[in-house]
Design an enzyme around this catalytic site. Structure first.
Site, mmCIF file in Angstrom:
data_model
loop_
_atom_site.group_PDB
_atom_site.id
_atom_site.type_symbol
_atom_site.label_atom_id
_atom_site.label_comp_id
_atom_site.label_asym_id
_atom_site.label_seq_id
_atom_site.Cartn_x
_atom_site.Cartn_y
_atom_site.Cartn_z
ATOM 1 N N CYS A 249 0.762 -1.052 0.161
ATOM 2 C CA CYS A 249 0.021 0.041 0.119
ATOM 3 C C CYS A 249 1.008 1.130 -0.215
ATOM 4 O O CYS A 249 0.722 2.125 -0.902
ATOM 5 C CB CYS A 249 -1.073 -0.098 1.017
ATOM 6 S SG CYS A 249 -0.085 0.046 2.968
ATOM 7 N N HIS A 297 -2.843 1.097 6.733
ATOM 8 C CA HIS A 297 -3.280 1.154 5.384
ATOM 9 C C HIS A 297 -3.360 2.680 4.856
ATOM 10 O O HIS A 297 -3.757 3.432 5.355
ATOM 11 C CB HIS A 297 -4.356 0.527 5.027
ATOM 12 C CG HIS A 297 -4.871 -0.089 3.635
ATOM 13 N ND1 HIS A 297 -3.808 -0.796 2.901
ATOM 14 C CD2 HIS A 297 -5.713 0.294 2.928
ATOM 15 C CE1 HIS A 297 -4.241 -0.787 1.838
ATOM 16 N NE2 HIS A 297 -5.564 -0.288 1.541
ATOM 17 N N HIS A 309 -5.663 1.785 -4.591
ATOM 18 C CA HIS A 309 -4.663 1.270 -3.424
ATOM 19 C C HIS A 309 -4.576 -0.073 -3.680
ATOM 20 O O HIS A 309 -4.838 -0.618 -4.769
ATOM 21 C CB HIS A 309 -5.492 1.370 -2.283
ATOM 22 C CG HIS A 309 -6.517 0.386 -1.969
ATOM 23 N ND1 HIS A 309 -6.777 -0.226 -0.731
ATOM 24 C CD2 HIS A 309 -7.534 -0.038 -2.735
ATOM 25 C CE1 HIS A 309 -7.780 -1.106 -0.766
ATOM 26 N NE2 HIS A 309 -8.297 -0.889 -2.292
#
Length: 334
Positions: A249, A297, A309
């Site tokens: 990420c 995240h 993402h």
């Protein structure tokens, strides 16, 4: 001139009256000109809106996609037929050689017989022939010649068969080449029109395959980051990867902003501190959106509740709703 012939005198026009007449004349001319549309301001068509341009681009794509598929179909068929034609041509080579050799042999025999008379082999045959067998052996020689002629005829028949098949294939190939070239020209024309339409979009509009249409992206760094991240949709998630072919990420957001000349640390916590805090109401495309209280995240915000993402192992880089996990906040890295 006699007194009774003098021209009658009229009092001169007063200046005020003259000006009034001129004004009336000008007013009448102006009215006529306006009525005729001579003084009307030229009408300028308003430039098309972003939605109208997108609709035109979509319309062009509806024409382009079937054109591309027809182009692919013709190219595939052409490739198959060109292979068949090449195989037939290979088969004809030994047949043509065999035919040429046989014809040369017949030609040599005929030439020797004409120039020197019967060959030694035929002379020996005639000398050694027992009485009563000469006619029989001449028949054998004639049969041998007939056999050779039949052999040549078979070769030519097979070669002609291949030639006929190849001529049909060559005609089909010529037609398909023409179709391919026409479709390629049509594709090029539609591509050019789509390029022209895309050039009409405002600079703040971002159109990248793999992501939704995004408008109002003012910052150049955000435009580059969005285009870079969106171009990587479908790339696999790999822990610790920062591109160019796989990402985690924070690796994806680092890679996207690196393309814009902005360096972010490969760690969500650091990226949180490297960006400027913005509220959810102020968030705009290109901002980083973080999730969970421990910020484990991060994604690149695209607006309208969407982000691009790198989710997790087994799920490639993709566009998703930000609402599917708890949002911790937004940061602007430029």
């Amino acid at each position: 001139m006699p007194p009774d012939r003098h021209a009658p005198s009229h009092p001169p026009l007063r200046p005020f009256g003259a000006r009034r007449v001129v004004r009336r004349l000008l007013t009448m001319v102006a009215a006529v000109a306006v009525g005729a549309g001579l003084l009307a301001a030229p009408a300028h068509a308003a430039p098309p809106s972003v939605d109208e341009i997108d609709a035109q681009i979509d319309k062009q794509w509806q024409q382009l996609e079937p054109t591309i598929e027809n182009y692919n179909k013709v190219r595939a068929q052409l490739k198959v037929n060109q292979k068949k034609s090449a195989e037939l041509e290979k088969k004809m080579v030994p047949l043509e050689l065999e035919s040429a050799l046989a014809m040369n042999k017949v030609g040599d025999i005929a030439a020797r017989s004409y120039m020197t008379g019967p060959s030694q082999e035929i002379g020996a045959l005639l000398v050694n022939t027992q009485p009563g067998t000469l006619a029989e052996q001449l028949v054998i020689l004639d049969r041998l010649a007939q056999q050779q002629r039949k052999q040549i005829a078979k070769v030519l028949a097979v070669r002609d068969k291949y030639n006929a098949q190849k001529q049909k294939l060559d005609a089909l190939i010529a037609t398909q080449i023409k179709q391919r070239d026409e479709l390629a020209a049509k594709k090029k024309q539609i591509d050019a029109e789509m390029t022209r339409l895309k050039a009409m979009l405002p600079k703040s509009s971002v159109r990248v395959e793999g992501c939704p249409k995004i408008d109002g992206v003012i910052a150049a760094a955000a435009q580059i980051a969005i285009k870079t991240a969106c171009s990587k949709t479908g790339a696999p998630y790999v822990w610790g990867a920062t591109g160019p072919n796989s990402f985690d990420c924070s690796g994806l957001t680092q890679f996207a902003y690196k393309a814009a000349g902005i360096y972010l640390t490969h760690f969500t916590g650091a990226q949180w501190n490297e960006g400027r805090a913005v509220s959810r109401a102020e968030a705009r495309p290109g901002d980083l959106v973080f999730f969970y209280s421990d910020l484990h995240h991060v994604g690149l915000y695209l607006g309208n509740g969407l982000m691009v993402h790198a989710p997790q192992p087994g799920q490639p880089v993709k566009v998703a709703q930000i609402a599917y996990q708890p949002v911790a906040g937004f940061r602007r890295p430029y």
